[in-house]
Write a protein that holds these residues in place. Structure first.
Motif, PDB file in Angstrom:
ATOM      1  N   ALA A 147      -5.503   4.106   0.554  1.00 46.32           N
ATOM      2  CA  ALA A 147      -4.731   5.180   0.627  1.00 46.32           C
ATOM      3  C   ALA A 147      -5.666   6.056   1.484  1.00 46.32           C
ATOM      4  O   ALA A 147      -5.493   6.393   2.452  1.00 46.32           O
ATOM      5  CB  ALA A 147      -4.190   5.613  -0.168  1.00 46.32           C
ATOM      6  N   GLN A 156      -5.853  14.753   3.074  1.00 45.02           N
ATOM      7  CA  GLN A 156      -4.825  14.670   3.471  1.00 45.02           C
ATOM      8  C   GLN A 156      -3.870  16.266   3.814  1.00 45.02           C
ATOM      9  O   GLN A 156      -3.774  16.587   4.996  1.00 45.02           O
ATOM     10  CB  GLN A 156      -3.253  13.735   2.480  1.00 45.02           C
ATOM     11  CG  GLN A 156      -2.104  13.439   3.653  1.00 45.02           C
ATOM     12  CD  GLN A 156      -2.235  12.880   4.748  1.00 45.02           C
ATOM     13  OE1 GLN A 156      -2.983  12.310   5.040  1.00 45.02           O
ATOM     14  NE2 GLN A 156      -0.569  13.400   5.112  1.00 45.02           N
ATOM     15  N   THR A 164       1.116  -1.554  -0.147  1.00 45.26           N
ATOM     16  CA  THR A 164      -0.182  -0.077   0.063  1.00 45.26           C
ATOM     17  C   THR A 164       0.968   1.093  -0.210  1.00 45.26           C
ATOM     18  O   THR A 164       0.596   2.155  -0.918  1.00 45.26           O
ATOM     19  CB  THR A 164      -1.105   0.110   1.314  1.00 45.26           C
ATOM     20  OG1 THR A 164      -1.598  -1.325   1.509  1.00 45.26           O
ATOM     21  CG2 THR A 164      -1.854   1.006   1.342  1.00 45.26           C
ATOM     22  N   GLY A 165       1.501   1.328   0.899  1.00 44.10           N
ATOM     23  CA  GLY A 165       2.942   2.252   0.474  1.00 44.10           C
ATOM     24  C   GLY A 165       3.334   2.564  -0.535  1.00 44.10           C
ATOM     25  O   GLY A 165       3.492   4.320  -1.204  1.00 44.10           O
ATOM     26  N   THR A 168       1.977  10.864   1.924  1.00 46.28           N
ATOM     27  CA  THR A 168       1.593   9.587   3.379  1.00 46.28           C
ATOM     28  C   THR A 168       1.658   8.140   2.467  1.00 46.28           C
ATOM     29  O   THR A 168       1.876   7.370   3.666  1.00 46.28           O
ATOM     30  CB  THR A 168       0.055   9.666   2.000  1.00 46.28           C
ATOM     31  OG1 THR A 168      -0.855  11.123   2.750  1.00 46.28           O
ATOM     32  CG2 THR A 168      -0.564   8.852   3.482  1.00 46.28           C
ATOM     33  N   GLY A 169       2.471   8.129   1.303  1.00 39.40           N
ATOM     34  CA  GLY A 169       2.511   6.722   0.967  1.00 39.40           C
ATOM     35  C   GLY A 169       3.635   6.523   1.799  1.00 39.40           C
ATOM     36  O   GLY A 169       4.049   5.252   2.365  1.00 39.40           O
ATOM     37  N   MET A 201      -6.258   3.341  -4.385  1.00 37.17           N
ATOM     38  CA  MET A 201      -6.339   4.192  -3.549  1.00 37.17           C
ATOM     39  C   MET A 201      -7.629   4.172  -2.389  1.00 37.17           C
ATOM     40  O   MET A 201      -7.364   4.761  -2.088  1.00 37.17           O
ATOM     41  CB  MET A 201      -7.268   5.262  -4.866  1.00 37.17           C
ATOM     42  CG  MET A 201      -6.173   5.629  -5.979  1.00 37.17           C
ATOM     43  SD  MET A 201      -6.879   7.159  -7.628  1.00 37.17           S
ATOM     44  CE  MET A 201      -6.842   5.651  -8.144  1.00 37.17           C
ATOM     45  N   ILE A 232       0.715   4.170  -3.266  1.00 33.59           N
ATOM     46  CA  ILE A 232       0.725   5.523  -2.241  1.00 33.59           C
ATOM     47  C   ILE A 232       1.422   6.176  -3.173  1.00 33.59           C
ATOM     48  O   ILE A 232       1.633   7.800  -3.865  1.00 33.59           O
ATOM     49  CB  ILE A 232      -0.019   5.474  -0.911  1.00 33.59           C
ATOM     50  CG1 ILE A 232      -1.350   4.629  -0.828  1.00 33.59           C
ATOM     51  CG2 ILE A 232      -0.657   7.424  -0.389  1.00 33.59           C
ATOM     52  CD1 ILE A 232      -2.031   4.310   0.376  1.00 33.59           C
ATOM     53  N   THR A 233       3.023   6.454  -2.478  1.00 31.32           N
ATOM     54  CA  THR A 233       4.153   7.088  -2.984  1.00 31.32           C
ATOM     55  C   THR A 233       3.536   6.962  -4.914  1.00 31.32           C
ATOM     56  O   THR A 233       4.152   8.345  -5.125  1.00 31.32           O
ATOM     57  CB  THR A 233       5.361   6.137  -2.287  1.00 31.32           C
ATOM     58  OG1 THR A 233       4.852   6.294  -1.101  1.00 31.32           O
ATOM     59  CG2 THR A 233       6.078   7.323  -2.689  1.00 31.32           C
ATOM     60  N   VAL A 287       0.328  13.076  -1.603  1.00 32.45           N
ATOM     61  CA  VAL A 287       0.186  11.626  -1.324  1.00 32.45           C
ATOM     62  C   VAL A 287       1.727  11.087  -1.392  1.00 32.45           C
ATOM     63  O   VAL A 287       0.658   9.898  -0.646  1.00 32.45           O
ATOM     64  CB  VAL A 287      -0.496  11.813  -2.898  1.00 32.45           C
ATOM     65  CG1 VAL A 287      -0.630   9.959  -3.263  1.00 32.45           C
ATOM     66  CG2 VAL A 287      -2.266  12.710  -2.960  1.00 32.45           C
ATOM     67  N   LYS A 339      -5.824   3.978   4.961  1.00 31.57           N
ATOM     68  CA  LYS A 339      -4.792   4.730   5.996  1.00 31.57           C
ATOM     69  C   LYS A 339      -4.635   6.260   6.451  1.00 31.57           C
ATOM     70  O   LYS A 339      -4.512   6.489   6.988  1.00 31.57           O
ATOM     71  CB  LYS A 339      -3.669   4.731   4.892  1.00 31.57           C
ATOM     72  CG  LYS A 339      -3.152   3.131   4.701  1.00 31.57           C
ATOM     73  CD  LYS A 339      -3.271   2.535   5.962  1.00 31.57           C
ATOM     74  CE  LYS A 339      -2.245   0.579   5.850  1.00 31.57           C
ATOM     75  NZ  LYS A 339      -2.167   0.506   7.055  1.00 31.57           N
TER      76      LYS A 339
END
Length: 449
Positions: free
Chosen positions: A268, A315, A142-143, A367-368, A265, A146-147, A364, A271
């Motif tokens: 993401a 975010q 997921t990280g 966040t990742g 997404m 999202i990155t 975004v 999270k």
């Protein structure tokens, strides 16, 4: 049944904001996604050789379906809608395929809409099965995804900040100045103010940028008087849909790619908002994607999905209420009925959007990176997973023609950095961690639920 009803009546984590504040934050969401929402019908309409009036109708149709889908996704209707702050709109994943279809003899707009309807129905059938892939998205995956989403959006922000691809003086100082001013206002508000002002910092920055751009002659309102005051979108405006095998197969593949992107997404957003997205919620979200696509074909528009850039706004502002995006959906529906109002929103210069986009898309990616801290990122193979997946995800961004010699049907995958990064991260996680034996599970325990 009790489990579902409990889910449906569960209180949202973010308290409802005062009405004015909620409305202003909703306007931010609309302004941010509007450029993407109108880009797809513009590109396809031009490829199909439609008149300016017909393209305007396509745009209004897209706003209507995007608004309806956003409200359903945010609030939920029965088993459909993830009940999180999600903005929906026409997906770029299908653009290349639809441009080709638009030029094919015997296909045109009716063939595109028929393929869209069929693909939406296909999505409704497979959503209950696809939702089970949530277990393939531990924090490590997921990280990484999202990155990659944040990084893949940066070229959009940079293109906006330079004045947009349609300008003859890309990167001219006035464009850079407006984008820098918008970004500076957002940063200053977040540094020196609190609460309400931070929540609407993007709107304030864009508003001041719009005024500055107008004073520099960047705002073009020509054609505003010619736009009708009210226009209702009617189904099958371009004729009855045509169901042709090749376009249908192409669009069904697009829906699969949209599902992969949306899954990443939604996870993401879970999270960011502090909610765990389980398979049942994921199914609800994917059913809304597919249902919106099914409806879109009848209403003269295209495949729909959630918009990644709006996750950055959630975010950025810290406003996690689904009521905000539901109101934004109602605003989109209103804009679809009021072409003059839609015209004014469309007149926002790209440089204004660019200043805001740099901050939000970067959030975004940040966040990742934060989510990756939950995984065992000290392990060499996990580092390789992150490095290779993000690297592959950047390929379509840096050199879109890199995969030009691969089969045409692969374009929805190879043209999407998000899809490439997601497929790479999931595959490498299966190879390194799931199939790596008990000792790997012990080493990567932090990377799994």
């Amino acid at each position: 049944m009790n489990e579902v009803s409990e889910r449906e009546t569960a209180p949202v984590r973010e308290p409802r904001l005062p009405l004015l504040q909620m409305l202003l934050v909703s306007v931010q969401h609309v302004l941010l996604m509007y450029g993407g929402a109108v880009a797809v019908p513009l590109i396809v309409g031009q490829a199909a050789g439609l008149s300016r009036e017909e393209i305007a109708f396509l745009i209004n149709a897209d706003l209507l379906v995007a608004g309806i889908a956003t409200v359903v996704q945010s609030m939920g209707i029965g088993p459909v809608g993830i009940r999180m702050p999600v903005m929906m709109g026409a997906s770029f994943a299908a653009v290349s395929s639809m441009v080709v279809m638009a030029g094919m003899p015997g296909v045109g707009m009716p063939g595109i809409f028929g393929a869209t309807i069929a693909a939406g129905f296909f999505g409704l059938l497979i959503a209950p099965f696809v939702c089970k892939i949530v277990r393939l998205f531990p924090p490590l995956v997921t990280g990484t995804v999202i990155t990659a989403i944040g990084l893949s959006l940066f070229p959009v922000a940079v293109n906006w900040a330079g004045g947009g691809s349609g300008t003859g003086q890309f990167g001219a100082l006035p464009y850079l100045g407006v984008a820098a001013a918008v970004l500076a206002v957002i940063l200053l508000i977040n540094q020196f103010l609190r609460g309400f002002w931070v929540n609407v910092s993007v709107l304030i920055g864009m508003g001041m940028g719009y005024v500055l751009a107008g004073s520099l002659g960047m705002v073009d309102l020509s054609g505003l008087d010619a736009a009708p005051a009210v226009q209702v979108v009617t189904p099958n405006h371009f004729g009855a849909p045509q169901f042709l095998l090749a376009p249908i197969l192409s669009m069904c593949l697009v829906v699969v790619i949209i599902f992969v992107e949306s899954a990443g997404m939604f996870l993401a957003l879970g999270k960011i908002t502090g909610q765990e997205v389980d398979p049942r919620q994921l199914r609800r979200g994917l059913l809304c994607d597919a249902g919106a696509t099914f409806l879109a074909g009848f209403m003269n528009t295209f495949t729909h999905s959630s918009f990644a850039q709006n996750i950055g706004l959630v975010q950025m502002t810290g406003v996690r209420s689904r009521y905000v995006t539901a109101i934004a959906g109602l605003l989109l529906i209103s804009l679809s009925l009021l072409p003059k109002a839609a015209f004014l929103v469309a007149s926002i210069p790209a440089a204004v959007l660019g200043g805001a986009g740099i901050a939000m898309f970067g959030m975004v990616a940040a966040t990742g990176i934060k989510i990756l801290q939950e995984a065992d990122i000290g392990d060499r193979r996990n580092q390789l997973l992150v490095a290779v997946s993000i690297g592959l995800g950047m390929v379509p961004v840096v050199r879109p023609e890199f995969f030009a010699h691969l089969p045409h049907w692969m374009e929805p995958i190879t043209h999407s950095g998000i899809a490439v990064a997601t497929l790479s991260a999931v595959t490498l996680n299966l190879l390194f961690n799931v199939l790596g034996g008990p000792e790997r599970h012990a080493l990567t325990g932090a990377a799994h639920h």
